[in-house]
Design an enzyme around this catalytic site. Structure first.
Site, short mmCIF file in Angstrom:
data_model
loop_
_atom_site.label_atom_id
_atom_site.label_comp_id
_atom_site.label_asym_id
_atom_site.label_seq_id
_atom_site.Cartn_x
_atom_site.Cartn_y
_atom_site.Cartn_z
N ASN A 59 71.52 48.47 19.67
CA ASN A 59 70.92 47.61 18.65
C ASN A 59 71.88 47.51 17.46
OD1 ASN A 59 69.40 46.44 16.62
ND2 ASN A 59 67.57 47.67 16.99
N CYS B 54 66.87 43.52 11.05
CA CYS B 54 67.22 42.96 12.37
C CYS B 54 66.93 41.47 12.49
CB CYS B 54 66.50 43.73 13.47
SG CYS B 54 66.96 45.46 13.51
N HIS C 212 67.07 39.07 19.77
CA HIS C 212 67.56 40.29 19.13
C HIS C 212 67.55 41.40 20.18
CE1 HIS C 212 68.17 43.69 16.65
NE2 HIS C 212 66.92 44.11 16.70
O1 UT7 Z 1 65.53 46.44 15.79
C1 UT7 Z 1 64.37 46.69 15.08
C2 UT7 Z 1 63.24 46.73 15.98
N1 UT7 Z 1 63.23 48.00 16.68
C3 UT7 Z 1 62.67 48.05 17.87
O2 UT7 Z 1 62.27 47.03 18.39
C4 UT7 Z 1 62.46 49.40 18.51
C5 UT7 Z 1 61.13 49.42 19.18
N2 UT7 Z 1 60.81 50.67 19.80
C6 UT7 Z 1 61.41 51.11 20.93
O3 UT7 Z 1 62.29 50.48 21.43
C7 UT7 Z 1 60.87 52.35 21.57
O4 UT7 Z 1 59.65 52.74 20.95
C8 UT7 Z 1 61.86 53.55 21.54
C9 UT7 Z 1 63.02 53.29 22.46
C10 UT7 Z 1 62.32 53.78 20.11
C11 UT7 Z 1 61.15 54.82 22.03
O5 UT7 Z 1 60.64 54.62 23.32
P1 UT7 Z 1 59.14 55.09 23.66
O6 UT7 Z 1 58.93 54.79 25.07
O7 UT7 Z 1 58.25 54.42 22.64
O8 UT7 Z 1 59.22 56.64 23.45
P2 UT7 Z 1 58.46 57.56 22.40
O9 UT7 Z 1 58.96 57.37 21.03
O10 UT7 Z 1 56.99 57.39 22.64
O11 UT7 Z 1 58.89 58.99 22.91
C12 UT7 Z 1 58.54 59.46 24.22
C13 UT7 Z 1 59.09 60.86 24.40
C14 UT7 Z 1 58.73 61.84 23.27
O12 UT7 Z 1 58.50 63.08 23.84
P3 UT7 Z 1 56.99 63.58 24.10
O13 UT7 Z 1 56.33 63.56 22.76
O14 UT7 Z 1 56.40 62.62 25.07
O15 UT7 Z 1 57.22 64.96 24.66
C15 UT7 Z 1 59.99 61.88 22.44
O16 UT7 Z 1 60.11 63.09 21.75
O17 UT7 Z 1 60.53 60.82 24.43
C16 UT7 Z 1 61.07 61.74 23.49
N3 UT7 Z 1 62.33 61.22 22.98
C17 UT7 Z 1 63.51 61.45 23.55
N4 UT7 Z 1 63.86 62.14 24.64
C18 UT7 Z 1 65.17 62.16 24.98
C19 UT7 Z 1 62.50 60.44 21.89
N5 UT7 Z 1 63.81 60.13 21.76
C20 UT7 Z 1 64.45 60.74 22.78
C21 UT7 Z 1 65.79 60.80 23.18
N6 UT7 Z 1 66.10 61.51 24.28
N7 UT7 Z 1 66.77 60.17 22.52
#
Ligand code: UT7
Length: 324
Positions: A281, A114, A251
């Site tokens: 992204n 990225c 980005h």
């Molecule tokens: O370009 C390269 C750089 N990349 C980035 O900068 C990405 C950085 N990270 C992020 O943007 C975020 O961490 C994400 C968008 C990937 C995830 O958001 P988050 O607020 O960190 O969520 P999480 O991974 O902590 O997941 C929270 C909950 C989980 O459920 P539980 O364990 O709380 O029950 C996941 O299983 O959301 C769940 N979850 C989803 N639910 C519905 C994860 N993906 C999904 C989904 N739909 N697509």
């Protein structure tokens, strides 16, 4: 006399097929509400089989050349930032070169995920500064849809395909920050963070293309800190303050990260270019796609100071300052 790489044209290319969050919710266990709230993404473009990375890259590059009004065979250097090349080799840049109808100069790919566009811009800027190239096409082109695990809702909803390009030409300036063109670039990497964001395939390790794997929370935790460091350095070495920045073109990974960066710089929302809602992204393509949108719709005007920042797999990260 300092030679500065002036940005004379930019171009964008998106695949034909638009995929909404609701479309994805039919395939994987997710919802429009979750994706919007956590990322700001509402839709993305996904490349069909014939829309290769080089095809999108070539379209963006041609648009950048058209805007600058220069023929492809006058370009000294083509650098394509991509982590989703058409083939393991040759480079996607050489395919784009051939597609543009050029047989001169040098063409090669840069792989910094990225952060790829900032890395490619830095390379091209340095080629121009030392006089090894007079003109350069800097392209970010990706088809991340090809390396997504469509069973993994934690990653497959986050990415889209696309390409953006910038045409640069060396001009003699006074070497002050008042001059237009690339002011500075700062690049960083730390390979200890491999496991936070990688593809579990490749010719040397598994002989398969593999799928993207990401510890989203871990990447998120580092993103604002690392990019802030890169931005602070860029401002400091140029004797600038956030008040000197007209546009933040970051980005586009997550709206929450983008907003945090904007707030840290004390920039009003309308000075931050956001396309993650429409494109998701697009990795190395996200910055040139966003830049091009703001140039095309007239937000970015000649003389405006643009700050770019990115972070990606590796980890890699960096910043660039460009006066349009
Ligand atoms: O370009 C390269 C750089 N990349 C980035 O900068 C990405 C950085 N990270 C992020 O943007 C975020 O961490 C994400 C968008 C990937 C995830 O958001 P988050 O607020 O960190 O969520 P999480 O991974 O902590 O997941 C929270 C909950 C989980 O459920 P539980 O364990 O709380 O029950 C996941 O299983 O959301 C769940 N979850 C989803 N639910 C519905 C994860 N993906 C999904 C989904 N739909 N697509």
């Amino acid at each position: 006399m300092v030679t500065r790489a002036m940005a004379l044209g930019c171009g964008a290319a998106l695949p034909r097929r638009l995929v909404t969050n609701a479309d994805l919710a039919e395939r994987v266990d997710t919802s429009d509400d979750w994706i919007r709230k956590r990322t700001g993404i509402t839709q993305r473009y996904i490349a069909d089989a014939d829309e290769l990375t080089s095809v999108l890259g070539q379209r963006a590059a041609q648009a950048a050349l058209d805007m600058a009004g220069v023929p492809a065979d006058s370009v000294d250097l083509i650098v394509c930032a991509t982590s989703t090349p058409d083939e393991t080799f040759p480079s996607t840049a050489t395919r784009i070169q051939a597609g543009l109808g050029s047989t001169r100069g040098a063409a090669f790919d840069v792989q910094a995920v990225c952060s790829g566009f900032v890395y490619a811009l830095s390379l091209a800027d340095n080629f121009i500064r030392v006089g090894q190239a007079r003109s350069a096409l800097v392209i970010g082109a990706e088809t991340f849809s090809r390396i997504l695990d469509w069973e993994d809702r934690g990653t497959c909803v986050l990415f889209g395909d696309g390409a953006g390009a910038l045409y640069l030409e060396g001009r003699e300036g006074e070497g002050t920050t008042e001059d237009r063109g690339v002011i500075s670039t700062h690049l960083y990497s730390d390979g200890r963070f491999h496991d936070a964001l990688y593809v579990d395939g490749g010719p040397s390790s598994t002989k398969t293309v593999g799928h993207l794997r990401m510890e989203g929370r871990e990447v998120f935790r580092h993103a604002v800190v690392r990019m802030s460091e890169a931005v602070d350095t860029a401002l400091e070495v140029n004797g600038l303050t956030p008040a000197d920045i007209d546009w933040l073109v970051p980005h586009q990974a997550n709206r929450r990260i983008i907003e945090a960066m904007g707030k840290r710089l004390n920039l009003p929302d309308e000075r931050v270019v956001v396309t993650v809602d429409k494109h998701a992204n697009t990795s190395a393509a996200s910055i040139p796609l966003a830049l091009c949108e703001a140039v095309d719709d007239g937000r970015i005007q000649p003389g405006d100071m643009i700050l770019m920042e990115a972070m990606g797999g590796g980890f890699t990260w960096g910043s660039a300052l460009l006066r349009w």
